[in-house]
Design an enzyme around this catalytic site. Structure first.
Site, PDB file in Angstrom:
ATOM      1  N   GLY A   1       0.834  -1.196   0.000  1.00  0.00           N
ATOM      2  CA  GLY A   1       0.000   0.000   0.000  1.00  0.00           C
ATOM      3  C   GLY A   1       0.866   1.242   0.000  1.00  0.00           C
ATOM      4  N   CYS A   2       0.320   2.336   0.498  1.00  0.00           N
ATOM      5  CA  CYS A   2       1.055   3.601   0.545  1.00  0.00           C
ATOM      6  C   CYS A   2       2.370   3.409   1.284  1.00  0.00           C
ATOM      7  CB  CYS A   2       0.218   4.666   1.235  1.00  0.00           C
ATOM      8  SG  CYS A   2       1.082   6.239   1.430  1.00  0.00           S
ATOM      9  N   PHE A   3       3.458   3.859   0.695  1.00  0.00           N
ATOM     10  CA  PHE A   3       4.771   3.588   1.286  1.00  0.00           C
ATOM     11  C   PHE A   3       5.054   4.369   2.557  1.00  0.00           C
ATOM     12  CE2 PHE A   3       6.241   5.920  -2.819  1.00  0.00           C
ATOM     13  CZ  PHE A   3       5.853   7.169  -2.358  1.00  0.00           C
ATOM     14  N   TRP A   4       4.321   5.436   2.849  1.00  0.00           N
ATOM     15  CA  TRP A   4       4.618   6.236   4.047  1.00  0.00           C
ATOM     16  C   TRP A   4       4.562   5.421   5.330  1.00  0.00           C
ATOM     17  CZ3 TRP A   4       0.704  10.650   2.712  1.00  0.00           C
ATOM     18  CH2 TRP A   4       1.208  11.418   1.654  1.00  0.00           C
TER      19      TRP A   4
END
Length: 155
Positions: free
Chosen positions: A12-15
């Site tokens: 998913g979102c890498f953050w």
């Protein structure tokens, strides 16, 4: 210190993925970026279109004498839902797919074994792809340590 080893994951979102992996003792560095696609040097805007084939991913540099690849794979499966194709929470698209990009046959065997061990604990089939690592393109600077900077009040 022994030589760093690389592991590459998309969840998913890498953050959030980057932030979580940074917490593990033995992890030396984590870089957010793009991999698994067919465009050289993609940028965030291009990857968001879903046409480059890239996933938002993290490249984890770790000291294998302090943390094992198997521990990282288990953490990867625990930090996201590996049963949802091309989606994590509100993020939808192929760039948010669940994937392990392996750097050698030992990593592939470990990832496949752990995936098989975890499957019976989940209510749906695991859709995580396990595939050879290819070029990894670091994301723009503003994506690196994004959540850490936000907690510190950096905009």
């Amino acid at each position: 210190m022994s030589q760093a080893t690389i592991a590459t994951f998309a969840a998913g979102c890498f953050w959030g993925v980057e932030d979580r992996f940074r917490q593990f003792p033995g992890v030396i560095d984590v870089t957010s970026g793009y991999t698994g696609g067919h465009v050289d040097h993609p940028d965030y805007r291009q990857v968001c279109t879903g046409t480059t084939g890239h996933a938002e991913a993290v490249e984890v540099q770790f000291d294998p004498t302090r943390i094992g690849y198997d521990e990282l794979v288990r953490a990867f499966f625990a930090m996201h839902d590996p049963t949802t194709p091309n989606r994590q929470g509100p993020d939808v698209g192929t760039q948010y797919r669940s994937a392990i990009f392996v750097h050698d046959e030992t990593q592939r065997e470990t990832a496949e074994r752990i995936k098989a061990e975890i499957q019976p604990q989940l209510p749906a089939p695991i859709v995580t792809e396990i595939t050879d690592a290819g070029p990894f393109w670091p994301a723009e600077d503003y994506h690196q340590r994004y959540l850490e900077k936000r907690r510190a009040g950096v905009r």
